[in-house]
Scaffold this motif. Sequence first.
Motif, short mmCIF file in Angstrom:
data_model
loop_
_atom_site.label_atom_id
_atom_site.label_comp_id
_atom_site.label_asym_id
_atom_site.label_seq_id
_atom_site.Cartn_x
_atom_site.Cartn_y
_atom_site.Cartn_z
N LEU A 161 0.68 -1.17 -0.04
CA LEU A 161 -0.02 -0.05 -0.18
C LEU A 161 0.78 1.38 0.27
O LEU A 161 1.78 1.45 0.80
N ASP A 162 0.73 2.17 -1.17
CA ASP A 162 1.53 3.13 -1.15
C ASP A 162 0.59 4.45 -1.29
O ASP A 162 -0.06 4.45 -2.65
N LEU A 163 0.37 5.50 -0.28
CA LEU A 163 -0.52 6.50 -0.51
C LEU A 163 0.27 7.83 -0.91
O LEU A 163 1.52 7.76 -0.51
N ASP A 164 -0.38 8.65 -1.75
CA ASP A 164 0.40 9.98 -1.66
C ASP A 164 0.59 10.82 -0.41
O ASP A 164 -0.06 10.43 0.62
N GLU A 165 1.35 11.81 -0.65
CA GLU A 165 1.49 12.49 0.86
C GLU A 165 -0.01 13.17 1.34
O GLU A 165 -0.27 13.02 2.80
N THR A 166 -0.76 13.77 0.38
CA THR A 166 -2.06 14.21 0.89
C THR A 166 -2.72 13.21 1.94
O THR A 166 -3.54 13.36 2.77
N ALA A 167 -2.83 12.07 1.16
CA ALA A 167 -3.89 10.90 1.78
C ALA A 167 -3.05 10.37 3.18
O ALA A 167 -3.67 10.34 4.02
N GLN A 220 -12.37 -0.95 -2.21
CA GLN A 220 -12.86 -0.25 -3.24
C GLN A 220 -11.89 0.61 -3.99
O GLN A 220 -10.88 0.26 -4.28
N ASP A 221 -12.24 1.92 -4.15
CA ASP A 221 -11.40 2.81 -4.63
C ASP A 221 -10.74 3.84 -3.64
O ASP A 221 -10.31 5.00 -4.03
N GLY A 222 -10.57 3.33 -2.56
CA GLY A 222 -10.11 4.15 -1.47
C GLY A 222 -9.09 3.30 -0.43
O GLY A 222 -8.85 2.28 -0.57
N ILE A 242 -14.26 16.62 3.80
CA ILE A 242 -13.73 17.42 2.88
C ILE A 242 -13.02 16.56 1.76
O ILE A 242 -13.13 16.94 0.45
N ALA A 243 -12.43 15.64 2.22
CA ALA A 243 -11.60 14.71 1.18
C ALA A 243 -12.55 13.54 0.45
O ALA A 243 -11.90 12.95 -0.54
N GLY A 244 -13.80 13.80 0.61
CA GLY A 244 -14.83 12.95 -0.11
C GLY A 244 -14.99 11.46 0.70
O GLY A 244 -15.73 10.58 0.11
N GLY A 245 -14.64 11.43 1.97
CA GLY A 245 -14.61 10.31 2.71
C GLY A 245 -15.83 10.32 3.94
O GLY A 245 -16.62 11.43 3.85
N SER A 246 -15.52 9.51 4.76
CA SER A 246 -16.44 9.48 5.93
C SER A 246 -15.79 8.92 7.28
O SER A 246 -14.55 7.94 6.98
N VAL A 247 -16.15 8.99 8.52
CA VAL A 247 -15.85 8.65 9.80
C VAL A 247 -16.98 8.06 10.36
O VAL A 247 -17.95 9.00 10.52
N THR A 248 -16.95 6.82 10.74
CA THR A 248 -18.16 6.24 11.57
C THR A 248 -17.47 5.60 13.02
O THR A 248 -16.18 5.16 13.04
N LEU A 249 -18.33 5.86 14.02
CA LEU A 249 -17.87 5.25 15.34
C LEU A 249 -18.92 4.23 15.96
O LEU A 249 -20.26 4.58 15.74
N VAL A 309 -8.76 7.57 -2.92
CA VAL A 309 -7.54 7.46 -3.33
C VAL A 309 -7.68 7.68 -4.78
O VAL A 309 -8.34 7.01 -5.51
N SER A 310 -6.57 8.26 -5.50
CA SER A 310 -6.37 8.52 -6.98
C SER A 310 -5.71 7.19 -7.38
O SER A 310 -4.95 6.51 -6.55
N ALA A 311 -5.96 6.77 -8.55
CA ALA A 311 -5.43 5.44 -8.97
C ALA A 311 -3.78 5.59 -8.99
O ALA A 311 -3.23 4.55 -8.69
N ASN A 312 -3.17 6.52 -9.11
CA ASN A 312 -1.69 6.54 -9.16
C ASN A 312 -1.27 6.88 -7.88
O ASN A 312 -0.08 6.80 -7.47
N SER A 313 -2.04 6.68 -6.79
CA SER A 313 -1.68 6.87 -5.38
C SER A 313 -1.19 5.35 -4.71
O SER A 313 -0.54 5.17 -3.87
N ASP A 314 -1.68 4.42 -5.43
CA ASP A 314 -1.47 3.07 -5.04
C ASP A 314 -0.41 2.39 -5.82
O ASP A 314 -0.54 2.44 -7.00
#
Length: 707
Positions: free
Chosen positions: A604-610, A642-644, A679-686, A702-707
Amino acid sequence: MPQPRGPPGGGSMAQVAPAAGTAATQDGGPAPSWWRRVPPEVRVGFVVSLACVLVLAVAAIPGVRPRPGVIAVLDDGVQLLGYAGAALVAVPLGFRSTTFRVLWWAVAVAVTLRCLGFAYTILVLDRAAVYPSLADAAWVVSGVLLVVAAVEVARYHVPDHSRTLALDALLGGITAAAVMATALSGTVGRLAAAGIGQDALAVNLTYPVLDVCLLTVIAGLVGLTHGRLSAAVATTSVGVVLLAAVDATFLFQATHGGFGPGSVLTAASLLGTLLVAFGGWLPLERPPLRREVFGGLTTPVLLALVCLGVLTLDAVHPVPPLGIAFGSVGVLVAILRAGITYTGDRRQSVEVIAEKDEQIGRYQALIEASSDYIAIGTLQGKVIYLNPAARRMNGIPAEGPLGDLTIGQMLTDEAARHQREVESPQILATGSWRGESTLRNFTGGPPVPVYKNTFIIRDDAGEAWLLGTIQRDISELHAARTELQRLADERQELLRHLVDAQEAERSRIAADVHDDPVQVMAAVDLQLGLVQRQLDAGADAAATRSLLEQMRVTVSEANDRLRYLLFDLDSPAQREDVETALGEAAAYVLGDAVRWDVRCEDGLDLDETARVLVYRIAKEAMVNVRKHAQATRVRIDVRRLQDGVEVVVADDGVGLPLGDVVPRPGHRGISDMRDRAAIAGGSVTLRNGDERGTVMRLWIPVSANSD
């Protein structure tokens, strides 16, 4: 009796393409007039020859000549100069023509031979009646060349011959033959009865035969083009007809004893030659063939009337059998032409009607199948047509009359008012209006928002006839606009929350700095003052060392708190991979008091923002565990989903009391986590764990080139 002689008639047909020198100027400016495009030497020859024509015409006026008979300077010199000018006009045409050079060389040679034949008659034969002579040979060859040129031009002007056009050409030739046979039959009879030699008779009969050939070609060309001749074709055709008329009149007068020098025939012959020579320089385009009313019968009707005139003339004056024969054949050809035209026009009318019906059917099918709202109304606003889509949008039954339905009734009240106050005036001023409107639904359903184009339909004369409108349902567009506005409002709210969170974070850091390091530094400052006073008072070393040790402990604790603040501000996720960064956060936040474990999916390789976003939210979850969970173990899992990417922080603590996830004043940790993720298009659940503890789940795309 003196044997009549004279040059034959005829002339070139018009130039089929512009001659050389007709292009635009070299500097790219507008092309000059056709006269300025004619070469200077040609203009000089034309002016000289035309001046000679005028001189000879004036000399032919009764009373102008001082004495009857031949005046050498006038009848020989002026004519020779005029024919030389005509040759000067024709010869450059052969050199300068870029297309149909053979044709224009034939015209140039024909005019030159005509000039040479006249010069030979004047200078060598001295007007003596010698048959045959080189002058006759030049004139006969000239006539043959002009016939060939006329045939080539006629063939070019009408490359596609229909049956009716072919009959028109045949009728024109028959009519010309009938007229010439009728006009020259008496002359030919007199020549035969005069007892002249066969050579002289053959030479004198050659000229009218050539004239008949030229007139036949011209009449055929007129029939083929239905009289639509360009300026050049018309000019040279007039020259040919003029020369043929001069030849016929000259032969008639000579055989009946009425010919004399200095007549108007001299000027007419030179004028005909000049028109033939100059016609090729005129601008022209090949005239298009257009279908006339009644199949273009104007020209064949006129030719048929001429043939009937020849037959009718026989009742007043005897017409030779050849003239009767040509006239009768001409009438029969005209009748055949009329029959073919009637049959062809009827068949063509049926085909046109069938084609129009098919077109109407296609247009109707297109309009009926369209999903757009299409309507037609009168200029007064009464609706006369609605396509099925329009009836459906307005809630009108698919079948049945429209009655007195008006355009305004089909709109909502607000849209109808806008239509009266804004749309109608603009349609009357500009002929159309485009914009949004709202349709009324007569079944009680919700109004239908549409984008419409309303315009005036005009008749063939350009007068306003009907109103047409094409409208498109934009309900989905309105829904999209509403959704976009909702998302914009939500994003604005998230941005406000983020700003609040950032300000709260700054306030917390400022409070921490004030409450810990600043207070410690103040205490150290006081203790340093106390040490100084003790030293000044001579205090013992043990008491001073004890005070200094307290100061060292205080400064050390302040340093620890500053390191924590620096770690809180810094983000190792900017430098390290996500697993390493989360491990550092867990080690610092949870320390040794809680057992922790970070597991990250391989590769798993994410970009800096992620990475930074995952680090901040997971670290905040760890802080909550340390402060509130009373947990002994924490597991952090990071994996693709999925895509994240999904991050799960699970502990074995006391869990979440009911309602504890609702933000409370001064407790913004959960809200900040959710705002950052949203704001990033995601979600947090507890949620509470299956057995005990709390589970925080974060997912961000995450974008396709982040992984």
